[in-house]
Design a protein around this motif. Sequence first.
Motif, PDB file in Angstrom:
ATOM      1  N   CYS A 174      55.532  39.634  27.256  1.00 48.34           N
ATOM      2  CA  CYS A 174      55.574  39.259  28.665  1.00 48.34           C
ATOM      3  C   CYS A 174      55.184  40.453  29.529  1.00 48.34           C
ATOM      4  N   VAL A 175      54.377  40.203  30.549  1.00 50.68           N
ATOM      5  CA  VAL A 175      54.034  41.236  31.529  1.00 50.68           C
ATOM      6  C   VAL A 175      54.492  40.771  32.901  1.00 50.68           C
ATOM      7  N   ILE A 176      54.818  41.748  33.754  1.00 49.38           N
ATOM      8  CA  ILE A 176      55.267  41.437  35.106  1.00 49.38           C
ATOM      9  C   ILE A 176      54.434  42.227  36.100  1.00 49.38           C
ATOM     10  N   PHE A 177      53.932  41.507  37.096  1.00 41.81           N
ATOM     11  CA  PHE A 177      53.269  42.131  38.235  1.00 41.81           C
ATOM     12  C   PHE A 177      54.191  41.959  39.433  1.00 41.81           C
ATOM     13  N   ILE A 178      54.407  43.027  40.190  1.00 38.86           N
ATOM     14  CA  ILE A 178      55.137  42.928  41.442  1.00 38.86           C
ATOM     15  C   ILE A 178      54.097  43.121  42.539  1.00 38.86           C
ATOM     16  N   HIS A 179      53.771  42.019  43.215  1.00 45.20           N
ATOM     17  CA  HIS A 179      52.691  42.033  44.199  1.00 45.20           C
ATOM     18  C   HIS A 179      53.209  42.145  45.620  1.00 45.20           C
ATOM     19  N   GLY A 180      52.587  43.033  46.393  1.00 49.83           N
ATOM     20  CA  GLY A 180      52.821  43.083  47.825  1.00 49.83           C
ATOM     21  C   GLY A 180      52.113  41.905  48.466  1.00 49.83           C
ATOM     22  N   CYS A 181      52.792  41.213  49.349  1.00 49.58           N
ATOM     23  CA  CYS A 181      52.239  39.984  49.937  1.00 49.58           C
ATOM     24  C   CYS A 181      50.969  40.240  50.744  1.00 49.58           C
ATOM     25  N   PHE A 182      50.896  41.364  51.447  1.00 54.72           N
ATOM     26  CA  PHE A 182      49.690  41.645  52.219  1.00 54.72           C
ATOM     27  C   PHE A 182      48.517  41.960  51.288  1.00 54.72           C
ATOM     28  N   TRP A 183      48.696  42.899  50.388  1.00 55.39           N
ATOM     29  CA  TRP A 183      47.594  43.400  49.558  1.00 55.39           C
ATOM     30  C   TRP A 183      47.047  42.366  48.596  1.00 55.39           C
ATOM     31  N   HIS A 184      47.866  41.380  48.255  1.00 53.79           N
ATOM     32  CA  HIS A 184      47.432  40.367  47.304  1.00 53.79           C
ATOM     33  C   HIS A 184      47.304  38.992  47.965  1.00 53.79           C
ATOM     34  N   MET A 185      47.285  38.988  49.298  1.00 55.33           N
ATOM     35  CA  MET A 185      46.972  37.821  50.118  1.00 55.33           C
ATOM     36  C   MET A 185      47.850  36.607  49.797  1.00 55.33           C
TER      37      MET A 185
END
Length: 154
Positions: free
Chosen positions: A59-70
């Motif tokens: 399993c991999v996890i990405f923690i995305h910033g809402c602005f940078w990843h639209m």
Amino acid sequence: MNTLHNESVRRRLMASIPSKNTIPELWVRKRLHKKGFRYRVHVKSLPGCPDIVLPKYRCVIFIHGCFWHMHLCPFFHWPATRTSWWHKKLETNCYRDLSAQDKLRELRWRVLVIWECAIRGRSRLGEEKLLEIATDFIYNGGPMLDISGNFNIY
């Protein structure tokens, strides 16, 4: 008040925004570690260089910033200046995200995306709920899951 900066000031400000070890990322890592999960971070040999890799669970996890990843949530808004540049930049980020996720799934990795809005702000899920969803996915989940905050889009 509208504050516009010259190019050198803007460049310095943008360079100061971290892409790794962000506050939301550290928040998630600390809580997963406390729950007994052991992981690797920023594994460059995997597509998209995931923020957290749990090899034992594939399993991999990405923690995305809402602005940078639209992410279409209350944290995202289009900048008022240089709109065409920002459209291209953010759309490229989204395309790269989706491409990396597809490649990871082809390699039989399960992909969890945790959005910034699930961790902070009025729409956050709350620590217990977020960790319950994440740990359930890590142990039993399917190929992909997005966790975002509780908000309504009208």
